[in-house]
Write a protein that holds these residues in place. Structure first.
Motif, PDB file in Angstrom:
ATOM      1  N   HIS A  26       0.934  -1.298  -0.170  1.00 22.72           N
ATOM      2  CA  HIS A  26       0.018   0.065  -0.035  1.00 22.72           C
ATOM      3  C   HIS A  26       1.011   1.238   0.128  1.00 22.72           C
ATOM      4  O   HIS A  26       0.690   2.162   0.703  1.00 22.72           O
ATOM      5  N   GLN A  27       1.982   1.130  -0.870  1.00 22.43           N
ATOM      6  CA  GLN A  27       3.042   2.360  -0.999  1.00 22.43           C
ATOM      7  C   GLN A  27       3.779   2.629   0.250  1.00 22.43           C
ATOM      8  O   GLN A  27       4.332   3.716   0.546  1.00 22.43           O
ATOM      9  N   ARG A  28       3.721   1.727   1.243  1.00 15.67           N
ATOM     10  CA  ARG A  28       4.230   2.079   2.572  1.00 15.67           C
ATOM     11  C   ARG A  28       5.637   0.879   2.770  1.00 15.67           C
ATOM     12  O   ARG A  28       5.434  -0.394   2.310  1.00 15.67           O
ATOM     13  N   LEU A  29       6.847   1.296   2.917  1.00 13.04           N
ATOM     14  CA  LEU A  29       7.816   0.489   2.999  1.00 13.04           C
ATOM     15  C   LEU A  29       7.729  -0.437   4.283  1.00 13.04           C
ATOM     16  O   LEU A  29       7.628   0.027   5.191  1.00 13.04           O
ATOM     17  N   VAL A  30       7.803  -1.814   4.055  1.00 10.96           N
ATOM     18  CA  VAL A  30       7.562  -2.666   5.091  1.00 10.96           C
ATOM     19  C   VAL A  30       8.850  -3.724   5.513  1.00 10.96           C
ATOM     20  O   VAL A  30       8.998  -4.062   6.731  1.00 10.96           O
ATOM     21  N   LEU A  31       9.508  -3.684   4.440  1.00 11.68           N
ATOM     22  CA  LEU A  31      10.934  -4.513   4.489  1.00 11.68           C
ATOM     23  C   LEU A  31      11.937  -4.280   3.622  1.00 11.68           C
ATOM     24  O   LEU A  31      11.574  -3.682   2.438  1.00 11.68           O
ATOM     25  N   LYS A  32      13.122  -4.160   4.208  1.00 17.73           N
ATOM     26  CA  LYS A  32      14.357  -3.437   3.389  1.00 17.73           C
ATOM     27  C   LYS A  32      15.468  -4.426   3.758  1.00 17.73           C
ATOM     28  O   LYS A  32      15.847  -4.373   5.019  1.00 17.73           O
TER      29      LYS A  32
END
Length: 235
Positions: free
Chosen positions: A113-119
């Motif tokens: 949903h356009q939100r960074l959750v994992l990097k």
């Protein structure tokens, strides 16, 4: 890829579709020119609403003195599911050519949903090459594997801040990893609704066999379909 190359792979997946993407053979990042021109690969995977994508490429071989940047961006729409892996080989072990010179920057990120959750990011160059051998790095292993699958948390749970771990599946994965840990190191965790598997080992074929075994457990649980290996893997 050779010096100056920029390879872009983009998948724009429609809603309510199921896709598996693989590659016919290993990717190669060759020795860079004397000017150290960048060799850049960008993978952009855009997954539509209530769709499923499996990104299962063959390994990437980093030749000594490569100068590369490897970026993988996954964007999940509402109800989308993803399984993917990356296997990276440092140097040419069979030819006794270790990755003693060169640079690699590798980044894998997932947005929901356009939100960074994992990097996940790995950076190796002359200033920190000790990470290839240190206990806090690759521990003298030449193969680094990363696998991710999810989300296992649905939208309503996410809004409530619930991160419901699939404990039974993770236990099966850990049991399966025991047979491979004799040659390497495997870590399995649950982060922001995703199962994350990190693997260090001496051989890319061993890493791919391990990831394929984990895939046989994850795919039915997450996507609701049995495993059928791509025929191109047998060629």
């Amino acid at each position: 890829m050779v010096s100056g190359d920029r390879l872009t792979i983009t998948s724009n997946q429609q809603d309510d579709t199921n896709v598996l993407i693989t590659t016919p053979g290993a990717g190669r990042v060759y020795k860079a020119r004397a000017d150290k021109s960048l060799q850049h690969q960008v993978v952009q995977l855009n997954i539509g609403e209530h769709s499923q994508l499996e990104w299962l490429p063959q390994e990437t071989l980093l030749y000594p003195e490569a100068q590369t940047k490897l970026d993988t961006h996954i964007n999940l729409a509402e109800g989308a599911k993803f399984i993917g892996w990356e296997v990276t080989c440092f140097g040419l072990t069979a030819s006794e050519q270790p990755f003693e010179q060169g640079q690699v920057s590798q980044c894998i990120q997932i947005k929901r949903h356009q939100r960074l959750v994992l990097k996940e990011r790995l950076f190796i160059n002359d200033t920190n090459r000790h990470l290839l051998t240190s206990a806090s790095g690759l521990r003298q292993h030449t193969v680094n594997g990363f696998m991710v699958a999810g989300p296992f948390t649905d939208e309503n749970e996410e809004k409530k801040g619930i991160d419901k771990e699939p404990t039974a599946l993770i236990e099966l994965l850990r049991q399966a990893s025991n047979k491979y840990d004799q040659q390497g190191v495997t870590g399995i965790s649950f982060v922001s609704g995703f199962i994350v598997i990190r693997l260090l080992g001496p051989d890319s074929e061993q890493a791919k066999r391990a990831f394929t075994q984990y895939w046989t457990l994850i795919r039915p649980a997450l996507l609701g379909i049995p495993v059928c290996q791509p025929r191109i893997w047998a060629t």
